[in-house]
Write an enzyme that holds these catalytic residues in place. Structure first.
Site, PDB file in Angstrom:
ATOM      1  NE  ARG A   1      -3.816  -2.042   2.525  1.00 21.99           N
ATOM      2  CZ  ARG A   1      -3.795  -3.034   3.384  1.00 21.99           C
ATOM      3  NH1 ARG A   1      -2.849  -3.102   4.294  1.00 21.99           N
ATOM      4  NH2 ARG A   1      -4.716  -3.975   3.360  1.00 21.99           N
TER       5      ARG A   1
ATOM      6  CG  HIS B   1      -4.163 -35.800  23.027  1.00 18.98           C
ATOM      7  ND1 HIS B   1      -3.131 -35.640  22.125  1.00 18.98           N
ATOM      8  CD2 HIS B   1      -4.627 -37.070  22.861  1.00 18.98           C
ATOM      9  CE1 HIS B   1      -2.965 -36.754  21.448  1.00 18.98           C
ATOM     10  NE2 HIS B   1      -3.864 -37.645  21.877  1.00 18.98           N
TER      11      HIS B   1
END
Length: 320
Positions: free
Chosen positions: A117, A295
């Site tokens: 930009r 987990h």
């Protein structure tokens, strides 16, 4: 696009306003926006090429950027290295012939440009108040958002060296307002910022890259913990199981403070956000070691790291 016929190219915003398929597409630039667009276009089955002037994802961790590039190539994105377009011209109706800086040519249906930009500051009269801008991109040098003119401040992408991210601009504005009007003395932290690159393999990161850490603290003061792993959901598909996720944590050996966290895998943005909060509070590697993982998740790979680069051991993880 600063070349002959550059007006034929479109931006990443324009791609979503097209009334028909973009077809065979050239993405100019190796920024995260260019790679994200190339990723979803290839995912739609379109012939997609990325023109890369120098390196992928400048400013990001090089190891992680290379993993992204390899993953995208394996998923159908073509890379044209060390070139920029030198000429665009209409051919065969609405198609675009692109001549590259190496004199090679190809024909595309769409040319998308995402090369960073520039700040639209040239008509603000900043020279009248003693504020200079970068001649290349129009951006303004600041310190704590303050410009060379003490009562004029800048926030967001217009600042030189500021991450070009909307949440960063919002938070910087909030921080500045609190300092100006609320009695706060807390400056915006531009380093411990979570960000995610939404390429086909997502990349979440916060803090220093490996290269930045070594440059800032010295190679002897930096330890890298790393691991490759197969995310559980990928293991269910042979096509996806051919690739691995990856994570690494960069640590200051002298203080045990975590300098950076990097994660390549599913839902990287969701994984990284919480670690960003921990980094703001001075997260140490010991804190990570003492954290119980959830987990079976990909995020637990970060808190179960044990292998360092310096050890030379295999960083590939086993399954459940």
């Amino acid at each position: 696009l600063d070349c002959e016929g550059g007006e034929l190219a479109i931006s990443s915003d324009d791609i979503f306003a097209l009334e028909k398929s973009p077809g065979k597409t050239l993405c100019v630039g190796a920024s995260y926006i260019s790679l994200e667009c190339a990723g979803f276009l290839a995912g739609l089955g379109l012939d997609t090429t990325v023109a890369v002037r120098s390196i992928l994802l400048r400013g990001f961790d090089r190891e992680c950027a290379d993993i992204i590039g390899n993953y995208m190539q394996d998923h159908g994105v073509k890379f044209k290295p060390s070139v920029v377009p030198s000429k665009l011209e209409k051919v065969k109706g609405d198609r675009i012939k692109v001549t590259f800086s190496d004199d090679s040519t190809d024909i595309y249906d769409t040319v998308l440009v995402a090369i960073g930009r520039s700040a639209d500051t040239q008509n603000l009269g900043l020279e009248n108040v003693g504020i200079s801008t970068n001649a290349r991109n129009g951006k303004i040098n600041t310190k704590y958002e303050q410009t060379e003119c003490p009562n004029i401040y800048a926030v967001g992408d217009v600042m030189e060296g500021c991450p070009e991210l909307t949440p960063v601009a919002i938070q910087a504005g909030v921080s500045l307002s609190r300092r100006l009007f609320g009695g706060s003395k807390e400056a915006m932290d531009y380093k411990k910022i979570c960000t995610t690159v939404f390429t086909p393999i997502e990349y979440g990161t916060v803090g220093y890259s490996e290269e930045e850490a070594i440059e800032s603290f010295g190679k002897d003061s930096v330890e890298i913990y790393h691991k490759s792993f197969v995310p559980l959901e990928w293991s269910l598909s042979q096509h996806r199981a051919d690739h691995q996720g990856f994570t690494k944590v960069i640590v200051n050996k002298d203080t045990d403070v975590v300098l950076g966290i990097h994660f390549l895998g599913p839902s990287a943005g969701e994984v990284m956000q919480g670690y960003g909060a921990a980094m703001k509070k001075g997260l140490t590697f010991k804190d990570l070691e003492n954290t119980v993982g959830i987990h079976p998740t990909s995020s637990e790979e970060i808190v179960t790291l044990s292998i360092t680069k310096s050890s030379g051991e295999d960083a590939a993880a086993g399954g459940c």
